[in-house]
Design an enzyme around this catalytic site. Structure first.
Site, PDB file in Angstrom:
ATOM      1  CE1 TYR A 115      10.940   2.902   0.524  1.00  0.00           C
ATOM      2  CE2 TYR A 115      10.292   4.795  -0.782  1.00  0.00           C
ATOM      3  CZ  TYR A 115      10.406   3.433  -0.629  1.00  0.00           C
ATOM      4  OH  TYR A 115       9.991   2.592  -1.632  1.00  0.00           O
ATOM      5  CD  GLU A 143      15.883   6.965  -8.603  1.00  0.00           C
ATOM      6  OE1 GLU A 143      15.603   5.744  -8.566  1.00  0.00           O
ATOM      7  OE2 GLU A 143      17.028   7.387  -8.862  1.00  0.00           O
TER       8      GLU A 143
HETATM    9  C1  LIG Z   1       4.882   1.138  -0.037  1.00  0.00           C
HETATM   10  C2  LIG Z   1       4.386  -0.254   0.367  1.00  0.00           C
HETATM   11  C3  LIG Z   1       5.382  -1.313  -0.129  1.00  0.00           C
HETATM   12  C4  LIG Z   1       4.318  -0.314   1.902  1.00  0.00           C
HETATM   13  O1  LIG Z   1       3.988  -1.648   2.281  1.00  0.00           O
HETATM   14  P1  LIG Z   1       3.034  -1.957   3.533  1.00  0.00           P
HETATM   15  O2  LIG Z   1       3.153  -3.403   3.847  1.00  0.00           O
HETATM   16  O3  LIG Z   1       1.689  -1.426   3.296  1.00  0.00           O
HETATM   17  O4  LIG Z   1       3.754  -1.078   4.665  1.00  0.00           O
HETATM   18  P2  LIG Z   1       3.706  -1.309   6.244  1.00  0.00           P
HETATM   19  O5  LIG Z   1       2.373  -1.827   6.670  1.00  0.00           O
HETATM   20  O6  LIG Z   1       4.910  -2.092   6.648  1.00  0.00           O
HETATM   21  O7  LIG Z   1       3.855   0.198   6.744  1.00  0.00           O
HETATM   22  C5  LIG Z   1       5.111   0.795   6.759  1.00  0.00           C
HETATM   23  C6  LIG Z   1       5.016   2.297   6.858  1.00  0.00           C
HETATM   24  O8  LIG Z   1       4.444   2.831   5.676  1.00  0.00           O
HETATM   25  C7  LIG Z   1       3.705   3.998   6.016  1.00  0.00           C
HETATM   26  N1  LIG Z   1       2.302   3.746   5.713  1.00  0.00           N
HETATM   27  C8  LIG Z   1       1.692   2.536   5.537  1.00  0.00           C
HETATM   28  N2  LIG Z   1       0.389   2.720   5.220  1.00  0.00           N
HETATM   29  C9  LIG Z   1       0.198   4.055   5.205  1.00  0.00           C
HETATM   30  C10 LIG Z   1      -0.934   4.886   4.932  1.00  0.00           C
HETATM   31  N3  LIG Z   1      -2.125   4.366   4.594  1.00  0.00           N
HETATM   32  N4  LIG Z   1      -0.771   6.229   4.986  1.00  0.00           N
HETATM   33  C11 LIG Z   1       0.421   6.782   5.300  1.00  0.00           C
HETATM   34  N5  LIG Z   1       1.537   6.046   5.567  1.00  0.00           N
HETATM   35  C12 LIG Z   1       1.409   4.705   5.525  1.00  0.00           C
HETATM   36  C13 LIG Z   1       3.910   4.232   7.482  1.00  0.00           C
HETATM   37  O9  LIG Z   1       5.061   5.036   7.637  1.00  0.00           O
HETATM   38  C14 LIG Z   1       4.168   2.816   7.981  1.00  0.00           C
HETATM   39  O10 LIG Z   1       4.905   2.820   9.166  1.00  0.00           O
HETATM   40  P3  LIG Z   1       4.123   2.808  10.596  1.00  0.00           P
HETATM   41  O11 LIG Z   1       3.212   1.622  10.555  1.00  0.00           O
HETATM   42  O12 LIG Z   1       5.222   2.709  11.581  1.00  0.00           O
HETATM   43  O13 LIG Z   1       3.372   4.094  10.633  1.00  0.00           O
HETATM   44  C15 LIG Z   1       2.952  -0.529  -0.199  1.00  0.00           C
HETATM   45  O14 LIG Z   1       2.121   0.514   0.171  1.00  0.00           O
HETATM   46  C16 LIG Z   1       2.922  -0.689  -1.716  1.00  0.00           C
HETATM   47  O15 LIG Z   1       3.144  -1.783  -2.243  1.00  0.00           O
HETATM   48  N6  LIG Z   1       2.611   0.416  -2.437  1.00  0.00           N
HETATM   49  C17 LIG Z   1       2.525   0.379  -3.905  1.00  0.00           C
HETATM   50  C18 LIG Z   1       3.884   0.227  -4.532  1.00  0.00           C
HETATM   51  C19 LIG Z   1       4.812   1.333  -4.091  1.00  0.00           C
HETATM   52  O16 LIG Z   1       4.445   2.476  -3.933  1.00  0.00           O
HETATM   53  N7  LIG Z   1       6.118   0.947  -3.876  1.00  0.00           N
HETATM   54  C20 LIG Z   1       7.147   1.892  -3.520  1.00  0.00           C
HETATM   55  C21 LIG Z   1       7.716   2.501  -4.747  1.00  0.00           C
HETATM   56  S1  LIG Z   1       8.959   3.736  -4.381  1.00  0.00           S
END
Ligand SMILES: CC(C)(COP(=O)(O)OP(=O)(O)OC[C@H]1O[C@@H](n2cnc3c(N)ncnc32)[C@H](O)[C@@H]1OP(=O)(O)O)[C@@H](O)C(=O)NCCC(=O)NCCS
Length: 138
Positions: free
Chosen positions: A105, A93
């Site tokens: 995702y 979710e």
């Molecule tokens: C979701 C989360 C875990 C992603 O971790 P991250 O290390 O920043 O992600 P990555 O750097 O590996 O990026 C992975 C993908 O996320 C997306 N993404 C990352 N930053 C983004 C931004 N600022 N805007 C839009 N998409 C973004 C892209 O699809 C990216 O893939 P790409 O680099 O091929 O375009 C992180 O943002 C987080 O901890 N968020 C808060 C907690 C949360 O929302 N958890 C998920 C609950 S369902």
């Protein structure tokens, strides 16, 4: 565990408590992994494996380390773990407002399969996303 709780507090409006994480440690269905960078815990992911289904329970990267690919690497590891343990599909979710996580995702081939009304305690809906796990798909 304190590192995980600290990241959790910075990442979610309604963070899981220390005791909730602790109870998950004795949940036989649950598996948790951390991302380590320079000997520091910078992220974590949890899931439940129930027969052939994996359900992501929590997932976060410390704000200072976001946007650098750590999330993708950790998420990919979790999917591979689920596949190796016989799971055929993964469900999760995500808040409708959480476009960053949804993008991640979608990039892994998840697709929206439903909406859970007022799923979160602040009233926000969740999108239910699903991916079929097959060899070579993670
Ligand atoms: C979701 C989360 C875990 C992603 O971790 P991250 O290390 O920043 O992600 P990555 O750097 O590996 O990026 C992975 C993908 O996320 C997306 N993404 C990352 N930053 C983004 C931004 N600022 N805007 C839009 N998409 C973004 C892209 O699809 C990216 O893939 P790409 O680099 O091929 O375009 C992180 O943002 C987080 O901890 N968020 C808060 C907690 C949360 O929302 N958890 C998920 C609950 S369902």
């Amino acid at each position: 565990m304190p590192f995980i709780v600290a990241i959790e507090k910075k990442s979610f409006p309604q963070p899981w408590s220390y005791s909730l994480f602790l109870s998950e440690m004795s949940n036989r269905m649950a598996s948790y992994f951390v991302a380590l960078w320079q000997e520091k815990v910078i992220g974590y992911i949890g899931m439940w494996l129930v027969f052939e289904e994996a359900h992501i329970t929590t997932f976060a990267i410390h704000p200072a380390y976001r946007g650098k690919g750590f999330g993708k690497r950790l998420f990919s590891y979790a999917l591979q773990y689920a596949l190796l343990h016989g799971c055929k599909e993964v469900l999760l979710e995500v808040r409708v407002s959480n476009v960053v996580a949804q993008n991640l995702y979608l990039g892994f081939g998840f697709r929206p399969v439903g909406r859970r009304r007022k799923y979160y305690s602040d009233g926000e809906d969740a999108i239910l996303m699903k991916k079929d796990l097959t060899e070579g798909s993670v």
